[in-house]
Design a protein around this motif. Structure first.
Motif, PDB file in Angstrom:
ATOM      1  N   SER A 159     -57.306  33.183 -25.960  1.00 63.11           N
ATOM      2  CA  SER A 159     -58.672  33.163 -26.465  1.00 63.11           C
ATOM      3  C   SER A 159     -59.348  34.521 -26.274  1.00 63.11           C
ATOM      4  O   SER A 159     -60.076  35.001 -27.149  1.00 63.11           O
ATOM      5  N   GLU A 160     -59.086  35.164 -25.146  1.00 59.98           N
ATOM      6  CA  GLU A 160     -59.698  36.469 -24.884  1.00 59.98           C
ATOM      7  C   GLU A 160     -59.217  37.529 -25.866  1.00 59.98           C
ATOM      8  O   GLU A 160     -60.017  38.323 -26.378  1.00 59.98           O
ATOM      9  N   ILE A 161     -57.914  37.578 -26.139  1.00 63.28           N
ATOM     10  CA  ILE A 161     -57.411  38.648 -27.011  1.00 63.28           C
ATOM     11  C   ILE A 161     -57.824  38.437 -28.469  1.00 63.28           C
ATOM     12  O   ILE A 161     -57.732  39.363 -29.278  1.00 63.28           O
ATOM     13  N   LEU A 162     -58.297  37.217 -28.803  1.00 64.99           N
ATOM     14  CA  LEU A 162     -58.749  36.948 -30.168  1.00 64.99           C
ATOM     15  C   LEU A 162     -60.269  37.016 -30.297  1.00 64.99           C
ATOM     16  O   LEU A 162     -60.810  36.801 -31.379  1.00 64.99           O
ATOM     17  N   ASP A 163     -60.961  37.328 -29.199  1.00 63.60           N
ATOM     18  CA  ASP A 163     -62.429  37.347 -29.185  1.00 63.60           C
ATOM     19  C   ASP A 163     -62.934  38.791 -29.288  1.00 63.60           C
ATOM     20  O   ASP A 163     -62.774  39.575 -28.346  1.00 63.60           O
ATOM     21  N   PRO A 164     -63.559  39.156 -30.408  1.00 62.96           N
ATOM     22  CA  PRO A 164     -64.028  40.550 -30.563  1.00 62.96           C
ATOM     23  C   PRO A 164     -65.032  40.972 -29.503  1.00 62.96           C
ATOM     24  O   PRO A 164     -65.201  42.176 -29.265  1.00 62.96           O
ATOM     25  N   ALA A 165     -65.673  40.017 -28.846  1.00 64.19           N
ATOM     26  CA  ALA A 165     -66.669  40.368 -27.840  1.00 64.19           C
ATOM     27  C   ALA A 165     -66.054  40.567 -26.458  1.00 64.19           C
ATOM     28  O   ALA A 165     -66.740  40.990 -25.523  1.00 64.19           O
ATOM     29  N   ASP A 166     -64.770  40.250 -26.305  1.00 63.05           N
ATOM     30  CA  ASP A 166     -64.126  40.336 -24.993  1.00 63.05           C
ATOM     31  C   ASP A 166     -63.562  41.728 -24.765  1.00 63.05           C
ATOM     32  O   ASP A 166     -63.089  42.379 -25.700  1.00 63.05           O
ATOM     33  N   ARG A 167     -63.570  42.201 -23.525  1.00 64.83           N
ATOM     34  CA  ARG A 167     -63.068  43.553 -23.244  1.00 64.83           C
ATOM     35  C   ARG A 167     -61.557  43.651 -23.406  1.00 64.83           C
ATOM     36  O   ARG A 167     -61.013  44.757 -23.462  1.00 64.83           O
ATOM     37  N   ARG A 168     -60.886  42.529 -23.490  1.00 63.66           N
ATOM     38  CA  ARG A 168     -59.434  42.530 -23.725  1.00 63.66           C
ATOM     39  C   ARG A 168     -59.096  42.141 -25.170  1.00 63.66           C
ATOM     40  O   ARG A 168     -57.974  41.731 -25.450  1.00 63.66           O
ATOM     41  N   TYR A 169     -60.040  42.273 -26.051  1.00 62.00           N
ATOM     42  CA  TYR A 169     -59.793  41.960 -27.461  1.00 62.00           C
ATOM     43  C   TYR A 169     -58.619  42.789 -27.983  1.00 62.00           C
ATOM     44  O   TYR A 169     -58.584  44.006 -27.839  1.00 62.00           O
ATOM     45  N   ARG A 170     -57.617  42.099 -28.532  1.00 59.32           N
ATOM     46  CA  ARG A 170     -56.407  42.681 -29.110  1.00 59.32           C
ATOM     47  C   ARG A 170     -55.619  43.516 -28.108  1.00 59.32           C
ATOM     48  O   ARG A 170     -54.871  44.430 -28.483  1.00 59.32           O
ATOM     49  N   TYR A 171     -55.735  43.182 -26.818  1.00 58.67           N
ATOM     50  CA  TYR A 171     -54.942  43.915 -25.826  1.00 58.67           C
ATOM     51  C   TYR A 171     -53.621  43.179 -25.586  1.00 58.67           C
ATOM     52  O   TYR A 171     -53.616  42.037 -25.119  1.00 58.67           O
ATOM     53  N   PRO A 172     -52.489  43.801 -25.897  1.00 57.42           N
ATOM     54  CA  PRO A 172     -51.208  43.076 -25.904  1.00 57.42           C
ATOM     55  C   PRO A 172     -50.570  42.860 -24.540  1.00 57.42           C
ATOM     56  O   PRO A 172     -49.470  42.309 -24.473  1.00 57.42           O
ATOM     57  N   PHE A 173     -51.238  43.250 -23.455  1.00 59.95           N
ATOM     58  CA  PHE A 173     -50.669  43.055 -22.122  1.00 59.95           C
ATOM     59  C   PHE A 173     -51.613  42.248 -21.237  1.00 59.95           C
ATOM     60  O   PHE A 173     -51.612  42.384 -20.012  1.00 59.95           O
ATOM     61  N   THR A 174     -52.399  41.398 -21.858  1.00 63.67           N
ATOM     62  CA  THR A 174     -53.333  40.531 -21.147  1.00 63.67           C
ATOM     63  C   THR A 174     -52.562  39.427 -20.416  1.00 63.67           C
ATOM     64  O   THR A 174     -51.616  38.858 -20.958  1.00 63.67           O
ATOM     65  N   ASN A 175     -52.979  39.129 -19.184  1.00 60.34           N
ATOM     66  CA  ASN A 175     -52.335  38.064 -18.397  1.00 60.34           C
ATOM     67  C   ASN A 175     -53.273  37.617 -17.301  1.00 60.34           C
ATOM     68  O   ASN A 175     -54.322  38.232 -17.071  1.00 60.34           O
ATOM     69  N   CYS A 176     -52.893  36.561 -16.603  1.00 63.86           N
ATOM     70  CA  CYS A 176     -53.638  36.089 -15.431  1.00 63.86           C
ATOM     71  C   CYS A 176     -52.647  35.379 -14.514  1.00 63.86           C
ATOM     72  O   CYS A 176     -51.441  35.436 -14.736  1.00 63.86           O
ATOM     73  N   THR A 177     -53.129  34.688 -13.507  1.00 65.10           N
ATOM     74  CA  THR A 177     -52.201  34.017 -12.594  1.00 65.10           C
ATOM     75  C   THR A 177     -51.535  32.809 -13.234  1.00 65.10           C
ATOM     76  O   THR A 177     -50.584  32.269 -12.682  1.00 65.10           O
ATOM     77  N   ASP A 178     -52.016  32.382 -14.401  1.00 71.07           N
ATOM     78  CA  ASP A 178     -51.392  31.250 -15.090  1.00 71.07           C
ATOM     79  C   ASP A 178     -50.345  31.680 -16.111  1.00 71.07           C
ATOM     80  O   ASP A 178     -49.687  30.828 -16.718  1.00 71.07           O
ATOM     81  N   CYS A 179     -50.189  32.993 -16.335  1.00 69.38           N
ATOM     82  CA  CYS A 179     -49.258  33.419 -17.383  1.00 69.38           C
ATOM     83  C   CYS A 179     -48.857  34.867 -17.172  1.00 69.38           C
ATOM     84  O   CYS A 179     -49.421  35.570 -16.328  1.00 69.38           O
ATOM     85  N   GLY A 180     -47.878  35.306 -17.974  1.00 63.30           N
ATOM     86  CA  GLY A 180     -47.483  36.703 -17.961  1.00 63.30           C
ATOM     87  C   GLY A 180     -46.151  36.957 -17.290  1.00 63.30           C
ATOM     88  O   GLY A 180     -45.442  36.036 -16.889  1.00 63.30           O
ATOM     89  N   PRO A 181     -45.772  38.241 -17.140  1.00 61.37           N
ATOM     90  CA  PRO A 181     -44.466  38.585 -16.587  1.00 61.37           C
ATOM     91  C   PRO A 181     -44.395  38.324 -15.090  1.00 61.37           C
ATOM     92  O   PRO A 181     -45.377  38.486 -14.366  1.00 61.37           O
ATOM     93  N   ARG A 182     -43.239  37.924 -14.626  1.00 62.43           N
ATOM     94  CA  ARG A 182     -42.946  37.753 -13.200  1.00 62.43           C
ATOM     95  C   ARG A 182     -41.555  38.349 -12.925  1.00 62.43           C
ATOM     96  O   ARG A 182     -41.423  39.431 -12.424  1.00 62.43           O
ATOM     97  N   TRP A 183     -40.515  37.599 -13.323  1.00 62.22           N
ATOM     98  CA  TRP A 183     -39.134  37.982 -13.059  1.00 62.22           C
ATOM     99  C   TRP A 183     -38.792  39.361 -13.627  1.00 62.22           C
ATOM    100  O   TRP A 183     -38.059  40.131 -13.008  1.00 62.22           O
ATOM    101  N   THR A 184     -39.339  39.692 -14.784  1.00 59.80           N
ATOM    102  CA  THR A 184     -38.954  40.944 -15.434  1.00 59.80           C
ATOM    103  C   THR A 184     -39.691  42.164 -14.897  1.00 59.80           C
ATOM    104  O   THR A 184     -39.387  43.294 -15.319  1.00 59.80           O
ATOM    105  N   ILE A 185     -40.639  41.973 -13.964  1.00 55.27           N
ATOM    106  CA  ILE A 185     -41.327  43.134 -13.382  1.00 55.27           C
ATOM    107  C   ILE A 185     -41.147  43.243 -11.873  1.00 55.27           C
ATOM    108  O   ILE A 185     -41.374  44.316 -11.314  1.00 55.27           O
ATOM    109  N   VAL A 186     -40.733  42.175 -11.178  1.00 57.19           N
ATOM    110  CA  VAL A 186     -40.669  42.216  -9.721  1.00 57.19           C
ATOM    111  C   VAL A 186     -39.442  43.014  -9.284  1.00 57.19           C
ATOM    112  O   VAL A 186     -38.366  42.913  -9.858  1.00 57.19           O
ATOM    113  N   GLU A 187     -39.639  43.824  -8.231  1.00 62.10           N
ATOM    114  CA  GLU A 187     -38.547  44.649  -7.707  1.00 62.10           C
ATOM    115  C   GLU A 187     -38.229  44.345  -6.260  1.00 62.10           C
ATOM    116  O   GLU A 187     -37.185  44.752  -5.762  1.00 62.10           O
TER     117      GLU A 187
END
Length: 808
Positions: free
Chosen positions: A116-144
């Motif tokens: 919802s945030e990346i599709l909202d023109p009023a949001d600071r993360r509008y159209r930002y392709p690396f948006t995430n939070c604790t409910d989603c996003g990369p884990r296994w592919t970034i942890v070292e």
């Protein structure tokens, strides 16, 4: 008088890091008026909480019930302590000492709030392709490293801006300690490269994005790069897109000519391509779905799901040639969501590699390895710590069943009822995975693939090193396949002898435990269900090295991880040319006909596989079999499928594993109820005790072909013969539990009919759920069998009249 206060120490193990667990504990404790602290450590989450007894009781009652949706609590230990006089509740910094047993979460598909945030023109993360939070996003592919904190991830190079830092430090924010947290001001960004020598570059220097890479010029960065990639796809170009766990090769799924170019360049002649659809509406236009299947597609794992293709589906015919199913997934990162919303059509989204190689994860490597494939590249500068292919699932018998376990599922462990010794299992040669036991957990790697190339072996070794490093594990033994020529076996032998320059310490010499291939299949299926004690394992696949030196593959094994007895098997036959026969079903069919009828089969030119071989080729194959030269014996059910497919002239040669068997499955008429004869005959004094004799079956097929019976009916009668043979062996053995395992049980027709008939006869049927029935589950079985050997438990089955414990 002061109110009574108590203190509890609570230790929680499971998938509790990277899911918002600490802020959840903070909110719960402060709501209940409790004091204390919470922190991550290498084992999980550690809590001390202090307050009135009734509030502590409510805390313990609500804690597991209201945990974050992605959390998985495996163990919760509570220890009462004297009060410490804590004044408030705080979230403390993680500690890094001690045994590493905390779970690393798989990568999680974009949650609804981030979308919802990346599709909202009023949001600071509008159209930002690396948006995430604790409910989603990369884990296994970034942890070292563990514990899972930002300095231990590939995001450590991106310093958060004040707004992101504020979210990260606020326990009431859903981005509290979301390790990949970023925004357009401070996080990763995109760049688009293309073979457009006349085009202008964006002109600005950037340390991560050179202006020119080989023949590719940097055309755009940021949001403009994404729009240029969409334009390239609309123009019919092949675009290599760096995603979450590696690159995809993308192309317009409607464009037959563009897909043909992709097939020629990759190269991938016939094997189906996966599709990515913008949303469920696009999926419904292409495939038959159900509410349950749509929930699976849109879930946090977001796998590829194999679905029946609708007549007139708006995709090119060469996406999945001759296949009634399409493998479809939905976007699972903001980048994919934004890219697909720029288009009004689905795209092919196949692994960014050359055939038989692992997927590319690094853009510098991708520019080299994919230069002959991709017309353009959409890349980003968030490093990928390790690859993760897309998981593949099928809906079978009213349940989702996994065929490739990778993104969204791995590396979550299989949880056992008791701890095991620390063991490393290196899997098989095809569809390779590796496994590592740590206490009660067996960590199964994501799909690695076939170990036929130098690049694949590097990925295989890197995965082993990653597992040993992340969990600081020192195995007491290495389990490997019994086959002496598998690349995984050779690696295990060299590693155990200390002959490999590994960046992790392995004791040397390290004990090696060779595990029979089909025994590992059986043990994996039992572990998938948490079942202990013996079962009848119908273990059918293409190839597995037997203790007798022959190629097994049509086996009925009675036993469990402790040992097995081979109670029945398909009648053996020759494979003239060895591996060549795997690629030429006509050779297998000719071998069966020759063994059935001798020299007379040489003249049966009315049969397609005989006709497909020149007379000189027939003579050469017959000499091989007569002399036993380069014609190994096999009981492979997979090869029997190939032979029947060749007799029906579906495929005389194949370009990928399982192609002929798939065609035979898809051809079968579900309304046909007749079964060909496949008699179960006694093998007096031999091992196994019973043999399935394929000769009457083949003769019946030959007769039906000569009578002009429809091929659809012949294919169905063949499948039904196999189903009734399974039931006959189950009756003869008398074991109430029957496990269907091995690559042949990816066949929906065979699996569903066999399970139905067995249940009609009163048997309990075990089908794979958490791990694949194919060789992707082998490493799990290897760990369990190796542990049983080390613990001496395999002797218990000798008391149950098991005369063989694997023959090794």
């Amino acid at each position: 008088m002061a109110a009574e206060r108590r203190r509890l120490r609570v230790e929680i193990q499971g998938a509790v890091q990277g899911v918002g667990f600490r802020p959840y504990i903070y909110r719960l404790a402060t709501e209940l008026g409790l004091a204390g602290w919470v922190r991550n450590d290498p084992q999980g989450v550690f809590i001390e909480v202090e307050g009135p007894p009734h509030a502590l009781a409510r805390f313990l009652e609500r804690l597991p019930r209201e945990a974050p949706p992605r959390a998985r609590i495996h163990n919760l230990h509570v220890l009462p302590l004297d009060p410490a006089g804590y004044a408030g509740f705080e979230i403390r910094h993680s500690e890094g000492e001690g045994e590493k047993t905390a779970l690393i979460l798989p990568d999680i598909a974009t949650c609804p709030r981030c979308l919802s945030e990346i599709l909202d023109p009023a949001d600071r993360r509008y159209r930002y392709p690396f948006t995430n939070c604790t409910d989603c996003g990369p884990r296994w592919t970034i942890v070292e490293a563990l514990p899972y904190d930002r300095p231990h991830t590939t995001m450590r190079r991106f310093r958060m801006c004040p707004d992101c830092q504020g979210e990260y430090e606020n326990p009431l924010d859903r981005r509290f300690h979301a390790q990949p947290n970023a925004c357009p001001r401070c996080g990763p960004t995109l760049a688009f490269y293309a073979r457009e020598p006349s085009a202008d570059s964006d002109g600005e220097d950037h340390p991560d994005f050179p202006l020119q890479v080989g023949e590719y010029r940097r055309i755009a960065r940021g949001d403009a790069a994404l729009r240029r990639a969409a334009a390239a796809l609309r123009a019919g170009q092949i675009v290599a897109v760096k995603g979450l766990g590696g690159f995809h090769l993308m192309v317009d799924a409607r464009n037959e000519e563009a897909i043909a170019r992709l097939r020629a360049r990759k190269p991938r002649r016939d094997k189906p391509f996966a599709l990515m659809a913008r949303d469920l509406d696009q999926v419904r236009a292409m495939c038959e779905t159900s509410p349950e299947i749509e929930a699976l597609l849109a879930g946090p794992e977001a796998p590829i799901v194999l679905l029946p293709r609708r007549p007139g589906a708006p995709v090119a015919s060469n996406v999945a040639p001759g296949n009634p199913y399409l493998g479809v997934m939905l976007p699972y990162t903001p980048l994919h969501h934004l890219l697909l919303r720029e288009l009004d059509f689905p795209v092919v989204a196949t692994s960014g590699n050359l055939t038989d190689e692992p997927i590319c994860t690094d853009e510098r490597e991708a520019f080299q390895r994919l230069a002959r494939v991709a017309d353009a590249f959409l890349i980003h500068n968030r490093p990928i710590a390790r690859h993760a292919d897309d998981s593949v699932m099928v809906w079978m018998r009213e349940e989702p069943r996994i065929l490739r376990r990778a993104r969204g599922f791995a590396p979550l462990p299989i949880l056992l009822s008791r701890p095991l010794p620390t063991l490393l299992a290196v899997g098989g040669h095809l569809k390779n995975t590796i496994a590592l036991s740590v206490g009660r957990q067996i960590f199964l790697s994501p799909h690695i693939g076939d170990l036929d190339t130098v690049e694949a072996l590097r990925t295989f070794e890197r995965m082993i090193v990653d597992f040993l490093r992340l969990y600081e594990a020192e195995p007491v033994a290495i389990a490997h396949d019994l086959h002496p020529d598998y690349a995984s076996t050779i690696w295990a032998q060299r590693a155990a002898a200390g002959d490999l320059p590994l960046p992790v310490r392995l004791p040397a010499p390290l004990p090696l435990l060779p595990i029979q291939h089909h025994h590992a299949h059986l043990a994996a299926c039992l572990a998938d269900h948490g079942v202990e004690g013996p079962a009848l394992g119908v273990t059918w696949d293409g190839t597995g090295y037997g203790p007798d030196g022959t190629i097994w593959g049509g086996e009925f094994l009675w036993g469990d991880a402790s040992g097995f007895r081979r109670v029945a098997s398909l009648r053996p036959f020759s494979l003239p040319g060895g591996d060549a026969a795997v690629h030429e079903p006509r050779r297998v069919a000719f071998a069966l006909l020759w063994e059935m009828a001798g020299e007379a089969a040489m003249e049966w030119e009315d049969l397609p596989p005989v006709r497909a071989l020149r007379p000189a080729e027939r003579q050469a194959l017959a000499r091989m079999m007569a002399r036993g030269l380069n014609a190994p014996r096999t009981s492979s059910m997979g090869r029997l499928f190939d032979a029947v497919a060749a007799m029906l002239d579906l495929h005389q040669q194949v370009s990928f594993e399982g192609q002929a068997a798939m065609a035979l499955e898809f051809l079968a008429d579900p309304a046909e109820r007749r079964a060909y004869p496949l008699p179960l005959v006694e093998n007096p004094g031999g091992e196994p005790a019973w043999i399935l004799d394929w000769r009457p079956l083949l003769e019946a097929i030959r007769e039906d072909l000569r009578r002009g019976v429809e091929r659809e009916k012949i294919a169905a009668r063949f499948h039904r013969a196999l189903v009734e043979a399974i039931v006959a062996v189950a009756r003869a053995v008398g074991e109430t539990r029957v496990a269907l395992t091995g690559g042949c049980f990816q066949n929906r027709y065979l699996t569903e009919e066999a399970a139905r008939r067995l249940e009609e006869e009163g048997f309990t049927v075990l089908l794979h759920r958490q791990v694949p029935p194919n060789d992707g589950g082998i490493s799990l079985g290897q760990v369990l069998i190796a542990a049983a050997r080390l613990e001496g438990a395999f002797h218990k089955l000798e008391d149950s009249d098991l005369s063989q414990t694997g023959g090794v």
